[in-house]
Enzyme design. Structure first.
Site, PDB file in Angstrom:
ATOM      1  N   ASP A 138      -0.091 -10.106   7.605  1.00 34.03           N
ATOM      2  CA  ASP A 138       0.348  -8.740   7.855  1.00 34.03           C
ATOM      3  C   ASP A 138      -0.781  -8.069   8.638  1.00 34.03           C
ATOM      4  OD1 ASP A 138       1.100  -6.127   7.869  1.00 34.03           O
ATOM      5  OD2 ASP A 138       1.356  -5.923   5.703  1.00 34.03           O
TER       6      ASP A 138
ATOM      7  N   TRP B 251      -0.560  -3.777  -0.704  1.00 33.16           N
ATOM      8  CA  TRP B 251       0.243  -2.616  -0.292  1.00 33.16           C
ATOM      9  C   TRP B 251       1.536  -2.637  -1.113  1.00 33.16           C
ATOM     10  CZ3 TRP B 251       4.328  -2.762   3.945  1.00 33.16           C
ATOM     11  CH2 TRP B 251       4.809  -1.478   4.216  1.00 33.16           C
TER      12      TRP B 251
ATOM     13  N   LYS C 192      -0.587   2.585  13.375  1.00 31.80           N
ATOM     14  CA  LYS C 192      -1.925   3.148  13.249  1.00 31.80           C
ATOM     15  C   LYS C 192      -2.719   3.062  14.546  1.00 31.80           C
ATOM     16  CE  LYS C 192      -0.814   1.556   9.703  1.00 31.80           C
ATOM     17  NZ  LYS C 192       0.429   1.473   8.912  1.00 31.80           N
TER      18      LYS C 192
END
Ligand code: PLA
Length: 457
Positions: A266, A185, A302
């Site tokens: 993460d 990312w 999310k």
């Protein structure tokens, strides 16, 4: 532009030269273009005061657009109706509308009924949230929780939590490096750069197989100096959508343990990848079960659709409750001057959803629904591409990837063609967010991908 005064000091002969006073030896005035230049000289030091229409921020260059969030800005500016935003990873309905989960609305109603106040939270955040988030991550009966070996601090979603973890590394592990996957990312690099934590990459993606370069990954983790932090995506690797298998996770844990490295997970997609909260946390739990000390940043953007509420957590699982207590005190100390204390709204939503059995069950069903819609779109996209493309290219990697993204393998020129010709907005690394795609648009997207892949080099 407001008129501003610019002071320029030149020819400072001696570091001890005293600062300038207008009354000293030489004074003068001159015209330069439209502005007045006043100068005076004393003790070998010349100072000029210029009254011009020049901003004090003249030296600040224009920043480039963000590679992910900048895509949404470009999308908004496009007036063509066929446009499709597959840039940022944000869940949309089949009608391509943003989605607020029913459980979120219900939790918010509960909060209104209770008349919750808006007082500051403690620096570490809402206690009920911190308890819920640690339990969701590790499972409520995890020994690390029972033995109080986990330091949990509410963070500003995944990003803010990672930033807090990075600040901890910078302060207490000076010189230590973080290994991040190639690719990862994009914001990971910014986060560690801004926290002044050096990083380098480990091999992860193999373009030849469009799969995991497992051997490369293991080699690079092995080669890193002892005590390196290894950043791992808990599930649904972003941008590739390629996760290690459970057997591979075991081997990764073996190497990290042998090398005395510190894993830093993460976890931005728990429950969103497979539809199951437990399955998506299996990687983290495996490391914790081995008694390893682990850092974990969590996000509820999310899985609960709380993108704008900025709710997440930084967890440090330690080998003793004493060190967990000390770590937590330092995480608070780092947070206080950065943002003082975190926002309460999202924390209450999570605490209410997790703490109310009916809502918790309903959340799991909604999560399965969201993950299921993405899987359906993934299948339809694959079916459309493979029936339209007669070249014999193997597109099955689309089905093997997991989570909200597909890493198409399109290069920058091809991605530019997707946007410029087809109005499909995506990141330039070839990533598309399937969460922003509908079944109805799959055929169109398939045409765009086939054209870009075969007709643009
Ligand atoms: N970690 C990973 C791996 C992510 O993909 C993201 C979000 C985050 C952390 C942080 O999200 P949060 O701060 O909202 O909790 N990545 C998004 C959005 C979905 C973004 O870039 O900010 C993406 O499109 O990649």
């Amino acid at each position: 532009m407001a008129s501003s005064v610019l002071s320029i000091a030149t020819q400072c002969v001696s570091p001890n030269a005293s600062s300038l006073s207008i009354n000293e030896t030489h004074k003068g005035k001159a015209k330069l273009g439209g502005s007045t230049l006043r100068f005076s000289k004393s003790s070998g030091r010349i100072s000029m005061t210029v009254a011009v229409n020049v901003s004090r921020f003249e030296g600040i260059p224009m920043a480039p657009p963000d590679p992910i969030l900048g895509v949404s800005e470009a999308f908004r500016a496009d007036t063509n109706d066929v446009k499709l935003n597959l840039g940022v990873g944000a869940y949309r309905t089949e009608e391509l509308q943003p989605y607020v989960l029913n459980v979120v609305k219900k939790a918010e109603n509960l909060m209104l009924e209770r008349g919750d106040n808006k007082e500051y939270l403690p620096i570490e955040g809402l206690a009920a949230f911190n308890k819920a988030t640690a339990e969701l991550l590790l499972g409520a009966d995890n020994p690390a929780i029972k033995e109080q070996r986990i330091a949990t601090v509410q963070g500003l979603s995944g990003t803010g939590s990672l930033r807090l973890g990075a600040a901890l590394i910078e302060r207490y592990f000076p010189g230590s490096k973080v290994l991040i996957s190639a690719p990862t990312w994009g914001n990971h690099k910014n986060i560690f750069n801004d926290a002044r934590v050096p990083w380098s990459e480990y091999r992860y993606y193999d373009p030849r197989t469009v799969g995991l370069d497992f051997e490369g990954m293991i080699e690079d983790i092995k080669a890193a100096p002892e005590g390196t932090f290894v950043l791992l995506h808990g599930c649904a690797h972003n941008p590739t959508g390629i996760d290690p298998t459970p057997e591979q996770w075991e081997k990764i844990a073996d190497v990290i343990q042998q090398k005395n490295h510190i894993p830093f997970f993460d976890v931005a997609y728990q429950g969103f990848a497979s539809g199951s909260l437990d399955e998506d946390a299996a990687s983290v739990r495996l490391f914790v079960a081995r008694g390893m000390e682990v850092l974990v940043a969590q996000s509820y953007s999310k899985n609960l659709g709380l993108y704008a509420e900025r709710i997440g957590a930084m967890n440090v699982i330690s080998s003793s409750s004493e060190s967990a207590t000390r770590v937590k005190s330092q995480l608070k100390r780092l947070a206080r001057p950065m943002y003082s204390n975190p926002p309460v709204h999202g924390a209450r939503i999570v605490a209410n959803v997790v703490g109310t059995p009916v809502l918790f069950d309903e959340w799991k069903a909604e999560m399965e629904m969201m993950a299921g819609r993405i899987k359906n779109v993934r299948q339809k996209l694959y079916d459309s591409i493979s029936s339209k493309d007669k070249s014999g290219k193997d597109w099955s990697f689309i089905l093997k990837q997991i989570g909200m993204f597909s890493y198409t393998g399109l290069n920058k020129n091809q991605s530019d063609n997707m946007t410029n010709k087809w109005h499909v907005y995506m990141t330039k690394d070839g990533r598309i967010s399937l969460a922003g795609l509908s079944l109805a648009k799959c055929e169109y997207l398939a045409d765009a991908i086939i054209d870009s892949y075969h007709n643009v080099s």
